[in-house]
Structure formats: structure tokens, C-alpha cells
Enzyme design. Structure first.
Site, PDB file in Angstrom:
ATOM      1  N   LYS A 223       0.808  -1.215   0.000  1.00  0.00           N
ATOM      2  CA  LYS A 223       0.000   0.000   0.000  1.00  0.00           C
ATOM      3  C   LYS A 223       0.845   1.270   0.000  1.00  0.00           C
ATOM      4  O   LYS A 223       2.046   1.256   0.265  1.00  0.00           O
ATOM      5  CB  LYS A 223      -0.975  -0.014   1.178  1.00  0.00           C
ATOM      6  CG  LYS A 223      -2.126  -0.999   0.961  1.00  0.00           C
ATOM      7  CD  LYS A 223      -3.217  -0.861   1.979  1.00  0.00           C
ATOM      8  CE  LYS A 223      -4.412  -1.749   1.607  1.00  0.00           C
ATOM      9  NZ  LYS A 223      -5.486  -1.698   2.614  1.00  0.00           N
ATOM     10  N   ARG A 257      -3.729 -10.027   5.144  1.00  0.00           N
ATOM     11  CA  ARG A 257      -4.165 -10.031   3.747  1.00  0.00           C
ATOM     12  C   ARG A 257      -3.009  -9.511   2.895  1.00  0.00           C
ATOM     13  O   ARG A 257      -2.668  -8.337   2.944  1.00  0.00           O
ATOM     14  CB  ARG A 257      -5.411  -9.152   3.596  1.00  0.00           C
ATOM     15  CG  ARG A 257      -6.021  -9.138   2.200  1.00  0.00           C
ATOM     16  CD  ARG A 257      -7.269  -8.255   2.166  1.00  0.00           C
ATOM     17  NE  ARG A 257      -7.893  -8.269   0.856  1.00  0.00           N
ATOM     18  CZ  ARG A 257      -7.591  -7.431  -0.136  1.00  0.00           C
ATOM     19  NH1 ARG A 257      -6.661  -6.503   0.062  1.00  0.00           N
ATOM     20  NH2 ARG A 257      -8.198  -7.512  -1.306  1.00  0.00           N
TER      21      ARG A 257
END
Length: 281
Positions: A223, A257
Site C-alpha cells: 500500500k 491479507r
């Protein structure tokens, strides 16, 4: 240390969460996801990637048919169904028994995905988007991963306090719909309506969030919180991802995740051995 949770799944199965870290493999069947858009949009590529992640140690496969990156084009319900349902059906038909989660905020997609074989709903709106989402999950008796995404939160309050306040609303919605307490997993939503400082403050507060009595899922893989800090592109963010994964695990998080299963698995095994001791040989 980690709390232990037995999450009931359809088919009389149980997902056990505790000291052993649980890896959720990301399978985006989209053309425009921020990191892997278009890589697994074809059915054969999606199936192959899911199987590869399972072989590397994925405990859950999370399938998403709509990108939630900033600026992504919204996808119609039918287009999302056309993307995800064939993949779920094909995985089930080829004998995959690893639990499948459906990454969607649309109740109809969740409903159809569960009927096709998915056993977990992953809702980025934390049950606070479409009112029917909680009812769908309760009807099918499946676990829900409820993520924090609050564009209207109070920016003057600490991010961890705002996440807890948001989850109080989510928990109340789940209870009213009849979702069992054991069927709720919380995700603080790294990168969603959060400044860079918010993301790292929240990572540092993982231990506090994990004390809420619910299992905690962490989704930091590749991210921008890593890219903005290190100045690199999504495919160069593995080391940063592993750092966040291990730090969150050490503070009590359960599910991770990630895009890259094997290196995160190896790092988490070392972290687990450090906290709990290595397995006897």
C-alpha cells in the site's frame, strides 16, 4: 499474546485463529487494481494464481471484482458478478477446499458468491454501507470481515479512538441483524481515508485494537503507506509489507491479507517462534 477464536464456516468447517498467523491471499480479478490490475483477470490466470497461493501457504483466498483504489471507476453489480462468480465456481469445481472470501460491498454480489461457494464476506464498508449486507451474512451464517472506512470521521481525535467508535456501530449493526459474535472479524482499514501519519499511528496501536475481543485482520500489502515512506512502486514494497505484517502480528493481529504469500509466511513463522517458541523437532 494472541486470543484464540473458532470461526464457524459453512459445511461444518472451522477457521481457527490464534497464535498461528493466518494468511489471506489477494486475488483481484480486475483490470485496474493498484498493484496487480489485469494480471489475473482471465479465468485461467485467476485459477492458477489461487492455486499457487494455496501451495505457498494461503489459508484463505480473497476474491475481489472491483478496485477500491482512489479514483477507480465504479463497477456495476452485473459486471462484478461476471468477474467473480466464474472464478469461485471454477475453484470449487476443481476441488479447492481452502476457504474463499468475497471482497465486495454489494449485498447481491455477496449473496451470489456465497451460493457459488464463498464462505466469508469481506466488506470494506464495515456493514455501514448497504443495509442488506448484514442481513445477507446473517441469512447464510457466514463470517464477516468488517473494515473501517469513514470519510466523515473526526480528524481532531486519535485515529485509534475513531476506529473503535466506528466498530462500535458495526458491532451493533451485526447484533441487530443476528450475526453471531463469533462470526465478526475487524479490519482497521489501512490506507482508506487515512493520512500517512494515521496509518502508522494505527499500526502502532494494533495491540489496543486487538484487545477489543474480536479477531483482527491487517491489510497493508504493497500500500501507499509504504510507498510514500520509502519512495517506491507497489512491486518494490515487499520488505515494507513484511515489516508491517510482523509488527502487527507481534501486537496480537490474527489474519494478514497479502499479495506475496511465501515471504510473509516465512517472516511470520519466525515471529511466531520468537513469541511462542519454535516447534519441537
Amino acid at each position: 499474546m494472541h486470543t484464540t477464536h473458532a470461526i464457524p464456516l459453512p459445511g461444518h468447517r472451522t477457521l481457527t485463529l490464534g497464535p498461528r498467523p493466518t494468511l489471506m491471499g489477494i486475488l483481484n480479478v480486475t483490470p485496474d487494481s493498484f498493484s496487480d490490475g489485469g494480471e489475473h483477470a482471465r479465468l485461467d490466470a485467476a485459477i492458477a494464481h489461487a492455486r499457487a497461493m494455496i501451495a505457498e501457504g494461503a489459508d484463505i483466498i480473497d476474491i475481489g471484482g472491483e478496485s477500491t483504489r482512489p479514483g477507480a471507476t465504479p463497477v456495476s453489480t452485473q459486471d462484478e458478478l461476471d468477474r467473480v462468480i466464474p472464478v469461485i465456481e471454477a475453484l470449487i469445481a476443481t476441488g479447492v477446499t481452502t476457504p474463499i472470501s468475497i471482497d465486495t460491498y454489494k449485498p447481491l454480489v455477496a449473496d451470489q458468491a456465497i451460493q457459488a461457494g464463498a464462505s466469508i464476506v469481506n466488506d470494506v464498508h464495515g456493514l455501514q454501507g448497504a443495509p442488506e449486507m448484514a442481513d445477507i451474512a446473517a441469512l447464510h451464517g457466514v463470517p464477516v470481515i468488517a473494515m473501517h472506512w469513514d470519510k466523515a470521521r473526526d480528524l481532531t481525535r486519535p485515529i485509534a479512538d475513531e476506529v473503535r467508535r466506528y466498530f462500535e456501530i458495526t458491532i451493533a449493526i451485526a447484533e441487530r441483524a443476528g450475526i453471531e459474535r463469533a462470526n465478526l472479524i475487524l479490519d482497521p482499514g489501512f490506507g482508506f481515508a487515512k493520512a500517512l501519519s494515521d496509518n502508522y499511528a494505527m499500526l502502532n496501536a494494533t495491540q489496543t485494537l486487538a484487545k477489543g475481543g474480536y479477531p483482527l485482520l491487517i491489510g497493508t500489502s504493497r500500500k501507499s503507506m509504504i510507498g510514500k515512506l520509502l519512495g517506491n512502486d507497489p512491486h518494490d514494497r515487499l520488505a515494507g509489507t513484511i515489516a508491517t505484517t510482523v509488527m502487527a502480528y507481534a501486537q496480537g493481529a490474527h489474519i494478514f491479507r497479502v499479495h506475496d504469500i511465501r515471504p510473509n509466511r516465512d517472516a511470520l513463522r519466525v515471529a511466531q517462534a520468537t513469541l511462542y517458541g519454535p516447534p519441537e523437532t
